[in-house]
Design a protein around this motif. Structure first.
Motif: not given
Length: 407
Positions: A46-60, A104-114
């Motif tokens: 998981i990359v990105g500790g803001g938005f990336g913290a809200g997706f419950h991967f550990h529950e799957h 990986v889950f990329i939850a970094t700033p939008a200009p860095d996504h690509a």
């Protein structure tokens, strides 16, 4: 992987046993069966500790969070706590060297996504990425080409596709209740966005972000439902010469943008993305069909509405006769309570219950070796029209063609 394998037909429904009738009516592909690889565990980074913290991967039940990463130590700590993970890296580059991480889950700033997506794919990792897919048309092409070249799985984490109201719309569309959808509209209002322009006195990536560079919460409402593509656009922007917009890295003069699209079916589609003004926050869509129409609530309301064609003749307020269509309230089911999700994930989550669905769709696609619903072609079909729309707005609303990235 051949091209036919890469292009995913979202409306190919596969029969599965042991799932609820309600979930089956929407799409059996999202029900938690996963018999093909039920014991497989996807090791996520998981990359990105803001938005990336809200997706419950550990529950799957088919996922292990192997490692987390953020440039900031405090956000790494948040990710480690949320996902019960003891391994962290100071950068994406370091995380990508970990041989145990397979996706990986990329939850970094939008200009860095690509850049981050392409680096992850080249490192041999499957990718789930926050929206939007890219900032330029070239980046769209580069991501598509890298996915094709590597044969790895890419998915965009578009929340609109798994909102509870959108799941209902997909059910209606599958059942043919709309008839023919002849027009649609969507809006994303985020008033007060300027409070995110600066942090500790320094500009953030959001400073001056063109509204239509963040279009996917709107475009997915139509493209994600019917599969049609947006082919042409005329867009008008509004700005007020605010000093706050001066010097932004995008050279964007607009707070708000309204786009008028023509689709591959020849239909109109109006999209508004607004950052400033007397607005109530909203992410909503509406679809108008010749048999039935479906409307998301207006801002401040929670009432979904169905309009159905009826044979009864009525009168308008001037006394003229007209078809008196029926108008009724619609209570959206809480789809997250059904076995469309693994049992540990059957709870409400961010963006109208969509986060757990996004997590499950990505993990299940990897476990069962299939394309996710919002694959690279869909992701770009939601993203690229906004990029061209902003170019149109800079040219005073000039009608512009939108390129296809489906090959």
């Amino acid at each position: 992987m051949n091209k036919n394998d890469q292009v995913f037909n979202r409306r190919k429904f596969i029969s599965m046993a042991g799932i609820s009738a309600a979930a089956l009516m929407v799409s059996p592909r999202f029900a938690f069966a996963a018999e093909q690889g039920k014991d497989r565990k996807i090791r996520m980074g998981i990359v990105g500790g803001g938005f990336g913290a809200g997706f419950h991967f550990h529950e799957h039940p088919n996922c292990i969070v192997e490692a987390v990463s953020d440039l900031r130590a405090d956000r790494r700590d948040i990710l480690m706590k949320v996902y019960k993970c003891s391994k962290s890296y100071e950068s994406l580059e370091k995380l990508l060297k970990d041989p145990k991480v397979e996706a990986v889950f990329i939850a970094t700033p939008a200009p860095d996504h690509a850049r981050h997506v392409i680096a992850s794919l080249k490192a041999g990792k499957h990718v789930l990425c926050a929206v939007p897919a890219a900032m330029t048309l070239k980046e769209c092409a580069d991501i598509r080409d890298t996915v094709q070249r590597t044969g790895l799985t890419y998915m965009m984490a578009e929340t609109t596709m798994y909102r509870q109201g959108m799941i209902s719309a997909k059910k209606f569309y599958k059942e043919g209740k709309f008839g023919k959808i002849f027009s649609a509209a969507a809006e994303y209002n985020h008033p007060g966005l300027e409070v995110l322009y600066f942090e500790n006195g320094k500009p953030t990536w959001r400073h001056g972000l063109p509204p239509m560079h963040y279009p996917t919460h709107c475009t997915a409402f139509l493209v994600g439902l019917t599969g049609e593509r947006l082919k042409e656009v005329s867009c008008i922007g509004w700005g007020d010469d605010s000093p706050m917009l001066k010097g932004n890295p995008y050279n964007n003069p607009f707070w708000n943008e309204t786009a008028f699209f023509k689709t591959s079916k020849g239909n109109p589609f109006r999209v508004e993305v607004n950052w400033k003004g007397a607005l109530q926050e909203a992410e909503r869509g509406e679809w108008r069909g010749d048999n039935m129409s479906f409307y998301y609530p207006q801002a401040g309301s929670h009432q979904f509405t169905l309009v159905k064609v009826a044979d009864k003749i009525g009168h308008d307020d001037a006394g003229f006769q007209h078809k008196a269509n029926t108008i009724e309230a619609y209570e959206v089911p809480q789809w997250w309570k059904t076995d469309m999700l693994p049992e540990p994930m059957r709870h409400d989550s961010g963006h109208e219950g969509s986060h757990t669905f996004i997590t499950h769709e990505f993990i299940d696609a990897l476990v069962n070796n299939r394309q996710p619903e919002v694959n690279v072609y869909e992701a770009i079909a939601y993203t690229a029209p906004g990029i061209v729309a902003h170019q149109s707005a800079l040219k005073g609303g000039e009608l512009m063609k939108i390129p296809s990235f489906d090959k």
